[in-house]
Design a protein around this motif. Structure first.
Motif, PDB file in Angstrom:
ATOM      1  N   TYR A  87     -16.334 -13.050  -4.353  1.00 20.92           N
ATOM      2  CA  TYR A  87     -15.156 -13.479  -3.595  1.00 20.92           C
ATOM      3  C   TYR A  87     -15.323 -13.135  -2.119  1.00 20.92           C
ATOM      4  CZ  TYR A  87     -13.493  -8.650  -3.201  1.00 20.92           C
ATOM      5  OH  TYR A  87     -13.367  -7.316  -2.891  1.00 20.92           O
ATOM      6  N   ASP A  88     -16.170 -12.119  -1.811  1.00 18.55           N
ATOM      7  CA  ASP A  88     -16.374 -11.705  -0.425  1.00 18.55           C
ATOM      8  C   ASP A  88     -17.644 -10.871  -0.366  1.00 18.55           C
ATOM      9  OD1 ASP A  88     -16.383 -10.668   2.133  1.00 18.55           O
ATOM     10  OD2 ASP A  88     -14.265 -10.115   2.122  1.00 18.55           O
ATOM     11  N   ALA A 137      -8.591  -3.375   1.067  1.00 17.60           N
ATOM     12  CA  ALA A 137      -9.070  -2.881   2.362  1.00 17.60           C
ATOM     13  C   ALA A 137      -8.969  -1.361   2.462  1.00 17.60           C
ATOM     14  CB  ALA A 137      -8.276  -3.536   3.494  1.00 17.60           C
ATOM     15  N   ALA A 183      -9.197 -15.113  -2.039  1.00 16.83           N
ATOM     16  CA  ALA A 183     -10.086 -14.104  -1.461  1.00 16.83           C
ATOM     17  C   ALA A 183      -9.373 -13.311  -0.370  1.00 16.83           C
ATOM     18  CB  ALA A 183     -11.345 -14.770  -0.913  1.00 16.83           C
ATOM     19  N   ASP A 184      -8.578 -14.004   0.449  1.00 19.33           N
ATOM     20  CA  ASP A 184      -7.847 -13.300   1.510  1.00 19.33           C
ATOM     21  C   ASP A 184      -6.851 -12.311   0.917  1.00 19.33           C
ATOM     22  OD1 ASP A 184      -9.231 -14.700   3.413  1.00 19.33           O
ATOM     23  OD2 ASP A 184      -7.599 -16.093   3.901  1.00 19.33           O
ATOM     24  N   ARG A 224     -18.753  -9.072   1.766  1.00 23.40           N
ATOM     25  CA  ARG A 224     -18.622  -7.781   2.464  1.00 23.40           C
ATOM     26  C   ARG A 224     -18.037  -6.695   1.579  1.00 23.40           C
ATOM     27  NH1 ARG A 224     -14.989  -9.845   7.263  1.00 23.40           N
ATOM     28  NH2 ARG A 224     -14.126 -10.955   5.461  1.00 23.40           N
ATOM     29  N   HIS A 225     -17.565  -7.055   0.410  1.00 23.71           N
ATOM     30  CA  HIS A 225     -16.942  -6.083  -0.474  1.00 23.71           C
ATOM     31  C   HIS A 225     -17.754  -5.930  -1.759  1.00 23.71           C
ATOM     32  CE1 HIS A 225     -13.522  -6.786   2.193  1.00 23.71           C
ATOM     33  NE2 HIS A 225     -12.998  -5.665   1.726  1.00 23.71           N
ATOM     34  N   THR A 233      -7.052 -10.782  -2.002  1.00 30.84           N
ATOM     35  CA  THR A 233      -7.790  -9.650  -2.565  1.00 30.84           C
ATOM     36  C   THR A 233      -8.331  -8.746  -1.461  1.00 30.84           C
ATOM     37  OG1 THR A 233      -8.398 -10.952  -4.506  1.00 30.84           O
ATOM     38  CG2 THR A 233      -9.708  -8.979  -4.049  1.00 30.84           C
ATOM     39  N   ARG A 234      -8.917  -9.331  -0.427  1.00 34.16           N
ATOM     40  CA  ARG A 234      -9.444  -8.526   0.678  1.00 34.16           C
ATOM     41  C   ARG A 234      -8.370  -7.619   1.273  1.00 34.16           C
ATOM     42  NH1 ARG A 234     -12.949 -13.011   2.006  1.00 34.16           N
ATOM     43  NH2 ARG A 234     -11.201 -14.082   3.025  1.00 34.16           N
ATOM     44  N   SER A 235      -7.179  -8.153   1.435  1.00 37.04           N
ATOM     45  CA  SER A 235      -6.107  -7.358   2.041  1.00 37.04           C
ATOM     46  C   SER A 235      -5.696  -6.188   1.151  1.00 37.04           C
ATOM     47  CB  SER A 235      -4.897  -8.244   2.338  1.00 37.04           C
ATOM     48  OG  SER A 235      -4.253  -8.667   1.137  1.00 37.04           O
TER      49      SER A 235
END
Length: 699
Positions: A460-461, A413, A405-406, A463-464, A408-410
């Motif tokens: 996965y997140d 972004a 998840a980290d 917020r997204h 993918t988030r990066s």
């Protein structure tokens, strides 16, 4: 002359019905071709199983199948009186059968000497054979294509092939098929194959694809195939299922049968439903696909493409040290494009000057997460660097550490709404022997599906937003979690890898013996992607092999849309990213015609540093302008008809939906029914034909 025709049912098969849509397929085909196939006379609800003189007889749609338990030979008697050999006896005798019983639509028996139990039943018009083992064993069966009446083998290599069984090329060493075998789970795009028998055919489905391979032989100049299954407790493959169906003999009938199987088992995805859940997915309709370098990743590059008339585009970029900036992603969104990074969860390496960024992980992942083989050594990673990482190790760690998840988030972004995850859906599965994260190949597949689903649904997140997900050469098992794939449109020949790597006769750690394809320089437009390559560019001693490989991949006489027959309207299928449209100039016209005929996008690479850049974007714009309205209308629709209009197969026609789109492509050099050679006509329902002759826009 209408030499081959096929239509599939327009309606989704009823999940609880005892009747099969394959019967409807036969009826629809009969009406289209002016024939009355025997399958229309049979009902799938006839009497149940019958044991007669030690033989097991079961009703199937269009006839009756008879199994000899002593050998596993299967014959089918069609309702028109014809007898077809569905399988020769098993190549390795199963042993003396015992405890043969029958009840309802099911027969059971066993092979005590080998620890095997067999069950055969009639289900939705198919013959379903289920074999289990109480020990590690192997079985070479079914043995198919041995009937002298067999005329063509349907093989889901990439998009699909239909090979005349007596074809000299495919029976020779030039094709590099005979004497080989392919893993059904990782090397075939669909777990099925089939044969045509001149107006009739047989479909073979292998839903237990893990542990199953398909071997190719030539018997007296006649292509035959043998499935082989390894029963392994450690691999979790102690069960083996094969489903047999009588078909109308169309070259796409086995794929239509498999589409019905997926629907019946609630395993068929819907692109329309994916768009409903995530409207960003709708940007795929009408879009070509491209990977961008340098300025083509910027707002200025996107403005240039838009000015040239490119209305829709999936734009990918490497997850390197220079990803697309937020303002560039926003510009692409305003242009109607879909943007996504390339990533992979598959590899781990120590960080070094030449280590790809997506192979570098936080402390604790590499080498702890490496897949380990039975001897305790790590499974070498891509190009034998580092290792392949265990999906089980990630799944165990993810709730607490969020490595995936980290990552993918990066990468999203910057506002990217899409994501290309290499390897995960390609089918190369691993058994992990590491005691800290043991895993079977089936568990590896389940883990990959779970993490892809998290990207697709956004879990996965929180917020997204959900991502429009693509992956490499998607196996059919991943169709519900993906919106697109890069690779399953390409029927890869094994000689493609020597062509790409330059190692025809040398080991990978030795100097290249043929650099024609090009390497990874210059950085802004690497030759491996951007340099056009022709057969004559290779060394003389390699040209015959290259020409034969390209014939095996792109000769339209052998190509059929099996993948589209099974999965069009579920996901968007594209060729491999290292084979962009400009890479093979001698195949441009054929590839453009195939893309329009199959209603599948072409893929490109873009860089202002490419010396062919002006030509490249001009061709992209011209071809996408023709393709866009066709795919926007039919991209969510089922492929409902495929026909070869000439005996040599050089003129072909497809229909999508209930006549939503009809496409006729002429691959020959001469006109047919007013359609010039090398051209395609496409007609939207209620509209007039629109013509494209690729040679007038490509060079």
């Amino acid at each position: 002359m209408d030499t081959t025709t096929a239509k599939s049912s327009l309606a989704r098969p009823a999940r609880r019905s005892g009747r099969r849509s394959l019967l409807v397929l036969a009826v629809a085909t009969a009406l289209a071709a002016g024939l009355t196939p025997a399958a229309t006379a049979g009902s799938t609800d006839r009497a149940g199983v019958r044991i007669h003189h030690g033989q097991v007889e079961l009703p199937v749609s269009g006839g009756t199948a008879t199994i000899d338990p002593a050998t596993l030979r299967i014959d089918a008697r069609a309702d028109d009186g014809r007898t077809l050999r569905m399988s020769d006896p098993a190549a390795d005798a199963p042993g003396t059968p015992a405890n043969l019983t029958a009840s309802g639509t099911t027969a059971r028996w066993s092979y005590p000497g080998r620890g095997l139990k067999a069950e055969a039943r009639a289900e939705r018009g198919r013959l379903l054979v289920w074999i289990t083992a109480d020990r590690d064993e192997a079985l070479a069966w079914p043995v198919t294509g041995t009937d002298p009446a067999a005329s063509a083998l349907q093989l889901p290599r990439g998009e699909g092939l239909s090979l005349p069984v007596t074809d000299p090329f495919w029976n020779s060493s030039r094709a590099q098929l005979v004497g080989t075998q392919e893993d059904v789970a990782s090397q075939l795009s669909l777990p099925m194959w089939g044969y045509s028998f001149g107006g009739r055919g047989v479909s073979y489905l292998a839903p237990t694809d893990i542990g199953t391979s398909l071997a190719y032989t030539s018997r007296g100049g006649h292509l035959t195939t043998t499935a082989k299954h390894a029963f392994s407790g450690g691999d979790g493959t102690r069960g083996y299922t094969v489903a047999f169906s009588l078909t109308d003999g169309s070259p796409i009938a086995p794929a239509v049968d498999y589409r019905h199987w997926l629907a019946e088992h609630e395993q068929l995805g819907s692109l329309s439903e994916k768009i409903r859940k995530n409207p960003e997915t709708g940007r795929l309709l009408g879009a070509f696909h491209a990977y961008a370098w340098g300025d083509d990743r910027t707002a200025a590059g996107i403005t240039r493409l838009k000015a040239l008339g490119v209305s829709r585009l999936w734009l990918g970029y490497d997850a390197d040290d220079a990803p697309m900036k937020s303002q560039d992603v926003a510009a692409a969104q305003r242009a109607g494009y879909l943007v996504g990074p390339y990533d992979s969860f598959a590899n781990g390496r120590d960080k070094g000057p030449d280590t790809p960024p997506n192979s570098v992980w936080p402390k604790g992942v590499y080498p702890s997460f490496c897949v380990r083989r039975a001897d305790g050594t790590v499974q070498p990673g891509f190009h034998k660097q580092g290792c392949y990482l265990s999906s089980q190790a990630f799944e165990q760690a993810e709730p607490g550490r969020h490595y995936l998840a980290d990552r993918t988030r990066s990468l999203v972004a910057n506002g990217a709404a899409s994501y290309f995850l290499d390897v995960d859906a390609a089918g190369e599965l691993f058994r992990d022997h590491d005691a800290a994260h043991p895993m079977t190949m089936a568990q590896d597949r389940a883990n990959r599906l779970a993490r892809m689903r998290r990207l697709t649904d956004g879990s996965y997140d929180a917020r997204h937003a959900p991502l429009v997900l693509g992956s490499e050469a998607a196996g059919a098992w991943a169709n519900q979690v993906l919106a697109f794939d890069h690779g399953s449109a390409t029927p890869v020949d094994g000689r493609l890898w020597p062509m790409e790597t330059g190692h025809f006769d040398t080991a990978s750690d030795q100097p290249k013996d043929d650099p024609a394809w090009g390497g990874y320089t210059p950085e802004a437009a690497a030759d491996t992607f951007f340099k056009p390559v022709r057969v004559s560019d290779f060394k003389p001693e390699h040209r015959a092999a290259v020409a034969d490989a390209l014939k095996a991949m792109y000769d339209p006489a052998y190509r059929v849309p099996l993948y589209e027959a099974a999965l069009h309207g579920s996901l968007v299928n594209v060729e491999r990213w290292e084979l962009p449209f400009g890479k093979l100039p001698e195949q441009k016209t054929t590839r453009a015609l195939l893309a329009m005929l199959y209603n599948t996008p072409l893929n490109f690479v873009l860089s202002g540093k490419d010396k062919h850049d002006a030509q490249n974007v001009r061709e992209l714009a011209a071809l996408q302008k023709y393709f866009a309205p066709l795919h926007q209308a039919a991209g969510t629709q089922e492929l409902t008809s495929y026909r070869r209009l000439t005996a040599d197969g050089t003129v072909q026609r497809t229909v999508f939906g209930n006549g939503t789109l009809t496409v006729t492509a002429n691959f020959s050099a001469t006109a047919h029914d007013g359609l010039p050679g090398g051209c395609v006509d496409a007609t939207l329902k209620g509209g007039k034909p629109r013509r494209l002759c690729p040679a007038t826009v490509v060079s």
